[in-house]
Enzyme design. Structure first.
Site, PDB file in Angstrom:
ATOM      1  N   LYS A 134       0.868  -1.181   0.000  1.00 17.25           N
ATOM      2  CA  LYS A 134       0.000   0.000   0.000  1.00 17.25           C
ATOM      3  C   LYS A 134       0.900   1.225   0.000  1.00 17.25           C
ATOM      4  O   LYS A 134       1.519   1.571   1.009  1.00 17.25           O
ATOM      5  CB  LYS A 134      -0.908   0.000   1.229  1.00 17.25           C
ATOM      6  CG  LYS A 134      -1.892   1.151   1.249  1.00 17.25           C
ATOM      7  CD  LYS A 134      -2.919   0.934   2.356  1.00 17.25           C
ATOM      8  CE  LYS A 134      -3.991   2.001   2.346  1.00 17.25           C
ATOM      9  NZ  LYS A 134      -3.485   3.348   2.615  1.00 17.25           N
TER      10      LYS A 134
ATOM     11  N   TYR B  93      -2.875   0.604  -9.824  1.00 18.36           N
ATOM     12  CA  TYR B  93      -3.347  -0.530  -9.031  1.00 18.36           C
ATOM     13  C   TYR B  93      -4.774  -0.983  -9.325  1.00 18.36           C
ATOM     14  O   TYR B  93      -5.234  -1.947  -8.728  1.00 18.36           O
ATOM     15  CB  TYR B  93      -3.139  -0.309  -7.535  1.00 18.36           C
ATOM     16  CG  TYR B  93      -3.780   0.927  -6.951  1.00 18.36           C
ATOM     17  CD1 TYR B  93      -5.147   1.134  -6.990  1.00 18.36           C
ATOM     18  CD2 TYR B  93      -2.987   1.881  -6.327  1.00 18.36           C
ATOM     19  CE1 TYR B  93      -5.713   2.260  -6.436  1.00 18.36           C
ATOM     20  CE2 TYR B  93      -3.548   3.019  -5.771  1.00 18.36           C
ATOM     21  CZ  TYR B  93      -4.914   3.203  -5.829  1.00 18.36           C
ATOM     22  OH  TYR B  93      -5.481   4.313  -5.285  1.00 18.36           O
TER      23      TYR B  93
ATOM     24  N   CYS C 155      30.714  24.361  21.478  1.00 16.85           N
ATOM     25  CA  CYS C 155      31.344  24.742  22.734  1.00 16.85           C
ATOM     26  C   CYS C 155      32.808  25.034  22.424  1.00 16.85           C
ATOM     27  O   CYS C 155      33.463  24.269  21.722  1.00 16.85           O
ATOM     28  CB  CYS C 155      31.220  23.586  23.727  1.00 16.85           C
ATOM     29  SG  CYS C 155      32.465  23.618  25.021  1.00 16.85           S
TER      30      CYS C 155
ATOM     31  N   CYS D 226      36.604  20.879  28.190  1.00 18.14           N
ATOM     32  CA  CYS D 226      35.190  20.541  28.396  1.00 18.14           C
ATOM     33  C   CYS D 226      35.063  19.042  28.649  1.00 18.14           C
ATOM     34  O   CYS D 226      35.512  18.228  27.847  1.00 18.14           O
ATOM     35  CB  CYS D 226      34.367  20.933  27.173  1.00 18.14           C
ATOM     36  SG  CYS D 226      32.648  20.378  27.277  1.00 18.14           S
TER      37      CYS D 226
END
Ligand code: IVH
Length: 678
Positions: A119, A229, A430, A436
């Site tokens: 489908k 279809y 950052c 960090c």
């Protein structure tokens, strides 16, 4: 001498037939017979004749697919045969109940044959052909009345303007689904993001939006396809007696039908088909939302008839939905290895695309703005295939009063350093670098990973633990870890601690490409690390190279060259490398070969499809090692295309251009022939 009119007409007709033939081979058979350039040449020739003789243009000419003058509105049209919808099944039990209803109604106790089709998730369309020529294309609308979108459907390559062959009824209404394949959808959205124009939520919406354009010249540029279809109105002719045969007839007249279509001898076979297609779903080129099962015998279909708006002879067995609405509970900002700050949506858990999702990426600041999303909002989450879940839209009607705006942080949520956005880049970073903790953790995880130093026993969780417990601060500290301290970690113990230390010890003897990759220089992936190592031979040479010299290396452009150069210029990085060497990390330098001396120097290769033995990057690295250039697309300059299963358009292109194509085994032989041990 000017051509007589009949001669011209013959020429036009021959060109149109030839173009139609190529179109059919390309779109319906998926098997193009000539290169694109040849098609273009014929097309231009026809266009030029038509420009000189506009009176000879007919609506079924292949030149008439480019769109027409914009409309002010679509006209409403009535469907002579109503366009129905389908009942849904959501479980095996629902499907068995459907089969039982069918048998009860037919007073039959023998198994029913069903036609099984994916489908497709697009829009239903009705196409009316009169004497084989497309007369009208209309949307489904409410099933009784739709909109006339003839101008738009004419632009779609898979919609025949004229039927092929013969034997078709005088009036034939073909029904099918118009949809946008996934890759076309991604490209369209990528471009829309760059242009700041409308981004579509999913391929279905993109198809709907594209089809409802009053300016069909826009529709002409959208990657839409048609899959037939069924049929509606039939006059002046007969069709076959089973659904699958009807589809075969349509295919013969020039319509694309679904490749995965099958028949099932019983409802149990339908269940296994549903299961099988469910497994294929993510890999298909287009979205499907379920399987349609139809009683195959058209006589039985007539006997079964309809209830309200749905036929009794068909059902759609749906797959788990790929979109769901849930609540955005919070937004957190994650800091990655290169400092990229990514907003992550924390969601009320929701079952979507077959799994429970509680996080989704929000990408970056621009995306938050584009969505206009706030904390507390109801949001639509999409999870298609193994792509990470996305927030695709906000249900504004459900916004609570206390919905909170999302504030992108000015400072890193982990280390407090300023967050910077480079002009022209969407990503905020950052600026803390290795001060960090988040970046440090990620850097260590990367260093230890399989393709880098491959430290056995050191997974992501353990890195977090070691950093959190302050046993390590950088990768250098790994080499002085204390057995006692490690074994005191939660969930550790003497034996695992010893294993970890052994893993670290064993990884010390490494290779230059691995070490370069492990350093985590921005944009230096595995393949680039390998080329750098092979081209310059030693870490010292790489560190000493300026950006100009770096750019002479295959695959290294100005941006990557800049990142590499900058990385080695920084004192803390130089100290890091020294400290690692002192800790015992070692590798052998490589003999540098001039690229020109390498066996595949000057040749361009393309790798496509899935190879079994190598990742695409590995295959690429081997080819580069032999001096080849590895390109992303096939052209006349391509020497050879290495293909694995799933190869698609690149393979087709190679065949069109007559470029050499080899499979994985031939590729392995090629590498071995040049002394690469694989
Ligand atoms: S048959 C009377 N077959 O699903 C039966 N429909 O809810 C009419 N669809 O509006 C439909 N793929 O747009 C049929 N292979 C398929 C289909 C299909 C997609 C769509 C169609 C229809 C909706 C039904």
């Amino acid at each position: 001498m000017s051509n007589s009119l009949t001669e011209l007409q013959q020429k036009i007709s021959a060109l149109r037939d030839e173009l139609d033939q190529h179109n059919y081979a390309y779109y319906v058979l998926d098997d193009p017979k000539v290169p694109d350039a040849e098609y273009d040449r014929l097309f231009q020739e026809l266009k030029a004749i038509e420009a000189d003789h506009p009176e000879l243009i007919t609506p079924d000419s292949p030149t008439q697919r480019v769109g027409a003058i914009p409309l002010s509105a679509f006209e409403t049209v009535q469907h002579q045969v109503p366009m129905l919808s389908l009942d849904n099944a959501f479980s095996d039990e629902d499907l068995r109940d459907f089969d039982k209803r069918v048998k009860d109604r037919l007073k039959s106790n023998v198994d029913i044959e069903y036609a099984c089709e994916p489908k497709l998730d697009g829009l239903a369309i009705s196409l009316i052909y009169r004497n084989g020529v497309l007369e009208r294309g209309a949307t489904r609308g409410d099933g009784q009345n739709g909109e006339d979108i003839t101008q738009n459907v004419r632009t779609i390559g898979t919609v025949p303007l004229k039927l092929r062959g013969n034997g078709y009824p005088e009036v034939l209404e073909v029904r099918g689904e118009i949809y946008m394949p996934k890759d076309g959808f991604e490209k369209l959205n990528q471009q829309a993001r760059l242009d700041g124009s409308k981004v579509f939520v999913n391929p279905r919406n993109a198809a709907a939006g594209s089809l409802r354009m009053l300016d069909s010249r826009i529709t002409a540029k959208r990657p839409l396809e048609l899959c037939a279809y069924s049929v509606g109105l039939v006059e002046g002719g007969d069709m076959a007696t089973t659904h699958t045969e009807v589809l075969q007839q349509l295919n013969g007249w020039g319509f694309k039908i679904n490749k995965h279509m099958a028949t099932a001898k019983s409802i149990e076979e339908c269940l296994s088909y549903h299961q099988k297609l469910g497994e294929l779903r993510d890999g298909l080129a287009y979205d499907i939302d379920g399987i349609v099962f139809k009683v195959n015998d058209l006589e039985l279909q007539r006997e079964l008839g309809f209830v309200s708006r749905a036929p009794r002879w068909a059902i759609a067995y749906k797959f788990p939905a790929q979109e769901q609405v849930t609540k955005l509970v919070d937004v957190e900002f994650q800091v990655g290895r290169t400092g990229a700050v990514t907003p992550v949506a924390r969601l009320e858990p929701v079952f979507v695309g077959g799994v429970t999702v509680s996080n989704a990426t929000l990408h970056n600041r621009d995306e938050i703005e584009r969505l206009g999303v706030r904390v507390g909002d109801s949001v639509v989450i999409r999870r298609a295939g193994d792509v990470i879940p996305q927030v695709v839209s906000v249900v504004l009607e459900r916004r609570p009063e206390d919905a909170r705006e999302i504030v992108f942080p000015d400072d890193c949520p982990v280390c407090g350093s300023p967050v910077e956005t480079v002009a022209g880049e969407a990503v905020a970073r950052c600026t803390g670098g290795l001060t960090c903790q988040a970046q440090r953790k990620e850097a260590i995880k990367h260093y230890a990973s399989r393709k880098a130093m491959d430290i056995e026993g050191l997974g992501d969780k353990l890195v977090e633990q070691l950093v959190d417990e302050q046993l390590i601060d950088s990768v250098v500290d790994l080499y002085s870890l204390d057995l006692e301290a490690v074994s005191n970690l939660e969930r550790m113990g003497q034996k695992s601690a010893q294993n970890l230390l052994d893993g670290i010890e064993n990884s010390k003897q490494t290779t230059l490409p691995r070490f370069i990759y492990a350093l985590g220089i921005r944009e230096v992936g595995e393949a680039t690390a390998r080329t750098l190592a092979q081209s310059l031979g030693s870490l010292e040479a790489i560190a000493a190279a300026d950006t100009e010299q770096l750019q002479t290396i295959n695959d290294v452009g100005p941006v990557v060259a800049h990142f590499i150069h900058e990385w080695f210029c920084r004192a803390e990085h130089q100290q890091l490398v020294e400290a690692l060497k002192e800790a015992g990390v070692s590798w052998e330098n490589l003999a540098v070969k001039e690229v020109a001396e390498l066996p595949l120097a000057g040749q361009t290769y393309v790798v496509t499809g899935t190879l079994e033995r190598f990742s695409r990057d590995e295959a690429k690295a081997f080819l580069q090692e032999l001096g080849a250039k590895v390109a992303g697309s096939v052209s006349k300059k391509t020497q050879c295309v290495v293909t694995g299963p799933g190869a698609g358009s690149k393979l087709t292109k190679a065949q069109e251009l007559g470029v050499e194509v080899i499979d994985e085994q031939a590729f392995v032989d090629l590498l071995r022939g040049f002394g690469i041990n694989v």
